[in-house]
Design a protein around this motif. Structure first.
Motif, PDB file in Angstrom:
ATOM      1  N   GLU A 153      39.679  51.092  51.792  1.00 43.58           N
ATOM      2  CA  GLU A 153      39.886  52.488  52.051  1.00 43.58           C
ATOM      3  C   GLU A 153      38.858  53.222  53.093  1.00 43.58           C
ATOM      4  OE1 GLU A 153      39.776  54.630  48.386  1.00 43.58           O
ATOM      5  OE2 GLU A 153      41.607  53.694  47.335  1.00 43.58           O
ATOM      6  N   VAL A 154      38.018  52.493  53.192  1.00 42.99           N
ATOM      7  CA  VAL A 154      37.166  52.988  54.291  1.00 42.99           C
ATOM      8  C   VAL A 154      37.358  52.503  55.776  1.00 42.99           C
ATOM      9  CG1 VAL A 154      34.630  53.193  55.058  1.00 42.99           C
ATOM     10  CG2 VAL A 154      35.121  52.973  52.614  1.00 42.99           C
ATOM     11  N   CYS A 155      37.321  51.112  55.954  1.00 41.28           N
ATOM     12  CA  CYS A 155      37.866  50.836  57.335  1.00 41.28           C
ATOM     13  C   CYS A 155      39.155  50.213  57.319  1.00 41.28           C
ATOM     14  CB  CYS A 155      36.861  49.632  57.584  1.00 41.28           C
ATOM     15  SG  CYS A 155      36.461  48.182  56.570  1.00 41.28           S
ATOM     16  N   ARG A 161      41.946  38.582  48.055  1.00 40.99           N
ATOM     17  CA  ARG A 161      41.774  38.811  46.739  1.00 40.99           C
ATOM     18  C   ARG A 161      40.816  39.837  46.460  1.00 40.99           C
ATOM     19  NH1 ARG A 161      39.767  33.898  48.355  1.00 40.99           N
ATOM     20  NH2 ARG A 161      37.642  34.553  48.147  1.00 40.99           N
ATOM     21  N   LYS A 162      41.018  40.581  45.219  1.00 40.21           N
ATOM     22  CA  LYS A 162      40.638  41.624  44.908  1.00 40.21           C
ATOM     23  C   LYS A 162      38.986  41.688  44.837  1.00 40.21           C
ATOM     24  CE  LYS A 162      40.752  45.260  41.454  1.00 40.21           C
ATOM     25  NZ  LYS A 162      41.363  45.751  40.103  1.00 40.21           N
ATOM     26  N   ALA A 163      38.592  40.570  44.510  1.00 39.83           N
ATOM     27  CA  ALA A 163      37.026  40.257  44.342  1.00 39.83           C
ATOM     28  C   ALA A 163      36.348  40.208  45.832  1.00 39.83           C
ATOM     29  CB  ALA A 163      36.712  39.049  43.671  1.00 39.83           C
ATOM     30  N   SER A 164      37.166  39.888  46.951  1.00 41.88           N
ATOM     31  CA  SER A 164      36.737  39.909  48.145  1.00 41.88           C
ATOM     32  C   SER A 164      36.675  41.150  48.679  1.00 41.88           C
ATOM     33  CB  SER A 164      37.686  39.039  49.020  1.00 41.88           C
ATOM     34  OG  SER A 164      37.818  37.879  48.712  1.00 41.88           O
ATOM     35  N   LEU A 165      37.609  42.292  48.322  1.00 42.46           N
ATOM     36  CA  LEU A 165      37.601  43.574  48.713  1.00 42.46           C
ATOM     37  C   LEU A 165      36.286  44.329  48.005  1.00 42.46           C
ATOM     38  CD1 LEU A 165      38.702  46.078  49.750  1.00 42.46           C
ATOM     39  CD2 LEU A 165      40.262  46.226  47.838  1.00 42.46           C
ATOM     40  N   SER A 167      33.655  42.832  47.012  1.00 44.97           N
ATOM     41  CA  SER A 167      32.361  42.499  47.705  1.00 44.97           C
ATOM     42  C   SER A 167      32.475  43.352  49.190  1.00 44.97           C
ATOM     43  CB  SER A 167      32.393  40.985  47.980  1.00 44.97           C
ATOM     44  OG  SER A 167      32.494  40.260  46.737  1.00 44.97           O
ATOM     45  N   HIS A 168      33.340  43.408  49.829  1.00 49.71           N
ATOM     46  CA  HIS A 168      33.236  44.001  51.162  1.00 49.71           C
ATOM     47  C   HIS A 168      32.849  45.578  50.941  1.00 49.71           C
ATOM     48  CE1 HIS A 168      34.830  45.566  55.139  1.00 49.71           C
ATOM     49  NE2 HIS A 168      35.326  46.422  54.319  1.00 49.71           N
ATOM     50  N   VAL A 169      33.287  46.097  49.883  1.00 50.24           N
ATOM     51  CA  VAL A 169      33.041  47.623  49.965  1.00 50.24           C
ATOM     52  C   VAL A 169      31.612  47.916  49.689  1.00 50.24           C
ATOM     53  CG1 VAL A 169      33.333  49.447  48.203  1.00 50.24           C
ATOM     54  CG2 VAL A 169      35.199  48.275  48.769  1.00 50.24           C
ATOM     55  N   LEU A 170      30.726  47.038  49.209  1.00 49.19           N
ATOM     56  CA  LEU A 170      29.450  46.957  48.928  1.00 49.19           C
ATOM     57  C   LEU A 170      28.589  47.086  50.273  1.00 49.19           C
ATOM     58  CD1 LEU A 170      28.743  44.807  45.645  1.00 49.19           C
ATOM     59  CD2 LEU A 170      29.070  47.492  45.851  1.00 49.19           C
ATOM     60  N   ILE A 171      29.497  46.546  51.312  1.00 49.21           N
ATOM     61  CA  ILE A 171      28.838  46.761  52.773  1.00 49.21           C
ATOM     62  C   ILE A 171      28.673  48.143  53.175  1.00 49.21           C
ATOM     63  CG2 ILE A 171      29.077  46.220  55.331  1.00 49.21           C
ATOM     64  CD1 ILE A 171      30.511  43.627  54.418  1.00 49.21           C
ATOM     65  N   HIS A 172      29.783  48.959  52.749  1.00 51.22           N
ATOM     66  CA  HIS A 172      29.862  50.220  53.193  1.00 51.22           C
ATOM     67  C   HIS A 172      28.948  51.094  52.189  1.00 51.22           C
ATOM     68  CE1 HIS A 172      32.976  49.526  55.758  1.00 51.22           C
ATOM     69  NE2 HIS A 172      33.751  49.120  54.622  1.00 51.22           N
TER      70      HIS A 172
END
Length: 318
Positions: A153-155, A161-165, A167-172
């Motif tokens: 929702e940010v970028c 996979r949901k798990a990959s998303l 993990s990615h969100v924690l970058i933000h």
């Protein structure tokens, strides 16, 4: 057939299993006959046991009658609650007979055993590639369809996979709720902490079937197999067609086309395409120089600078 003596007086004529009561025998017989007398009134799915039907119906109603006394998380069936409780107690009642690796669930042990046996019962219908877990096979299938149903929702970045998303969100967010008791390293995920802990314990439960090399996690073992033994490069760039042996390398490469820089410096805000780039950059703020010359002890913030410097000593010795 009813026997004459003993506590278990009812025996199965097919496999010889014995039971103390007739209804238990009748229930068991459904395994052989395939009879499924209990059907869901919502979707029509049939079951051999009434308790299995009741558990299934909760997937429609959303009912979760079993709650954890520690964290109040709710579950639709009692066995799921029991498995969850072990995340609090740390209980690991199932252990591998080969390497002693202990796990909290019998299903996890079954999957782990395949790292020793090499069993890969799930095959891709498109390319025939075999996998040890059905979830991994399903994820792989999406590489053929190109489907990426999970969006940030940010970028706006999309993931298979949901798990990959997640993990990615924690970058933000920068959230790192798990920390190592040994060295204090903070990480975003519990599984990352588990893998990191092996750097302290030296545990390497995954071994290469070809050369016997051992690894602390399964992904490194798979990368090793592709890079060293099979030469397989299953991850291709959609833009230029360049192929890679690991998904990480392919993802990192794609950023040369998209210009994406998801990693940012917390000090000055400079953005980078990969985590190693932001780590190197941070040293310009901290002054950290972890790489030292073997000859003169001069310290450097990155390995490339150290290697270039080392060449000056090599030239001097010629």
């Amino acid at each position: 057939m009813k026997g004459n003596t003993g506590e278990k007086t009812y025996s199965c004529e097919v496999c010889g299993s014995t039971f103390s009561m007739n209804y238990l025998l009748q229930r068991h017989m459904r395994r052989h006959t395939g009879e499924k007398p209990y059907s869901c009134v919502i979707c029509g799915m049939a079951f051999t046991e009434k308790y299995a039907l009741n558990r299934h119906v909760r997937t429609h109603t959303g009912e979760k009658p079993y709650s954890c006394e520690v964290c109040d998380l709710a579950f639709s069936d009692k066995s799921a609650l029991k498995r969850h409780v072990r995340t609090h107690t740390g209980e690991k009642p199932y252990s591998c007979e080969k390497c002693g690796f202990a796990v909290s669930h019998s299903s996890t042990l079954k999957i782990h055993m395949r790292t020793h046996t090499g069993e890969k019962p799930y095959s891709c219908e498109v390319c025939g590639l075999a996998f040890s877990q059905i979830s991994i096979m399903k994820n792989h299938m999406q590489t053929h369809t190109g489907e990426k149903p999970f969006h940030c929702e940010v970028c706006g970045l999309a993931f298979l996979r949901k798990a990959s998303l997640q993990s990615h969100v924690l970058i933000h967010t920068g959230e790192k709720p798990y920390s190592c008791d040994e060295c204090g390293l903070a990480v975003s995920h519990s599984f990352s902490l588990k893998i990191h802990m092996r750097t302290h314990t030296g545990e390497k439960p995954y071994s290469c079937e070809v050369c016997g090399s051992t690894f602390s996690n399964s992904s490194n073992m798979r990368k090793h197999l592709r890079r060293i033994h099979t030469g397989e490069k299953p991850f291709s760039c959609e833009v230029c067609g360049f192929a890679f042996s690991s998904k990480y390398d392919a993802t990192k490469h794609m950023r040369t086309h998209t210009g994406e820089k998801p990693y940012s410096c917390q000090v000055c805000g400079s953005a980078f395409s990969n985590s190693s780039g932001v780590k190197r950059h941070l040293r310009t703020h901290t002054g950290d120089k972890p790489y030292t010359c073997d000859f003169c002890g001069l310290a450097f913030s990155n390995n490339i600078s150290k290697k270039k410097h080392m060449q000056t000593h090599t030239t001097e010795r010629l």
